[in-house]
Design an enzyme around this catalytic site. Sequence first.
Site, PDB file in Angstrom:
ATOM      1  N   SER A  92       0.798  -1.233   0.000  1.00  0.00           N
ATOM      2  CA  SER A  92       0.000   0.000   0.000  1.00  0.00           C
ATOM      3  C   SER A  92       0.828   1.279   0.000  1.00  0.00           C
ATOM      4  CB  SER A  92      -0.984   0.012   1.174  1.00  0.00           C
ATOM      5  OG  SER A  92      -2.115  -0.772   0.863  1.00  0.00           O
ATOM      6  N   PHE A  93       2.146   1.191   0.125  1.00  0.00           N
ATOM      7  CA  PHE A  93       2.953   2.388  -0.117  1.00  0.00           C
ATOM      8  C   PHE A  93       2.793   2.819  -1.575  1.00  0.00           C
ATOM      9  CE2 PHE A  93       7.330   4.303  -0.895  1.00  0.00           C
ATOM     10  CZ  PHE A  93       7.001   5.533  -0.328  1.00  0.00           C
TER      11      PHE A  93
END
Length: 295
Positions: free
Chosen positions: A29-30
Amino acid sequence: MHKFHSYCISASGEERGEGNFDARFPYWSFTKTAIAICALKLCERGILQPDSPVDGAAYTLRQLLNHTAGLPDYGTLKAYHDAVAAGEQPWDRQTLLSAALAQGMLFAPGEGWSYSNVGYMLVREQIEAASGLDLAQLVAEIISTPLGLNSISLVTTREQFAQLHCEAAGKYHPGWVYHGCLAGNVRDAARLLHGLFTGKLLNAAWLAEMRVTYPLGGALEGRPWTACGYALGLMKGAMGKAGRSAGHSGGGPSCVNAVYYFPDLSEPVSGACFTDGHDEGEAETELVRLVQNVR
């Protein structure tokens, strides 16, 4: 015993780390932070408008970016998790979207907050359509090339994922991350965030827009957060003695990460930490320990 791979960069340019700086990991999710940077760069260029309805829907690009659009998430679907665990091929877009949206809107746009990977899938589609470039090309043009980040790429196949430093490598299909899964080394993750907060990716006005935060509350059990909120592609709040923090945590099968900027230390520090397991709090806690020791 977890093996941590960490890297930090201070405002004065000091760099230090622990573990393997060159191994490539899934960013999970970065990737949302990178997608948000690309979206805001297109806004900066006048190609997109953050507060215009997206494709005739009631929600806006800004609401998709800060999870206030009211969209449900596919992460709540048991069938999704069962299919991932069984090693199946990813569902096609319409199957995924129909299953997720069958849960119904959670609230009217702007009237609440709920984390939605579906929302970021729609952002990706919006920025690709508006720019005429795919996500990999956008990330290369807007982020990787200006900052000289050579390890970062979009992984789209099992074969590409098999090359990563992750226990699930060779078993997991990254197509299950519908907004896309970037991969790269820990050093480039820290440098990406350092580049963002030192003004190398967005102008001052759009960086300020990115940092506007929807407040979510206080401490999280088992994690270093003492105040929590979400900005545009940034988890934002505070982590105890390390002070304010902005960045993103991520996790998927067999590994997790935390990539954050800490402006309240004796000098601001950007850092990244990757480790095995399923607890993002462990990566966050280790990163807080490391950045407080940067001099």
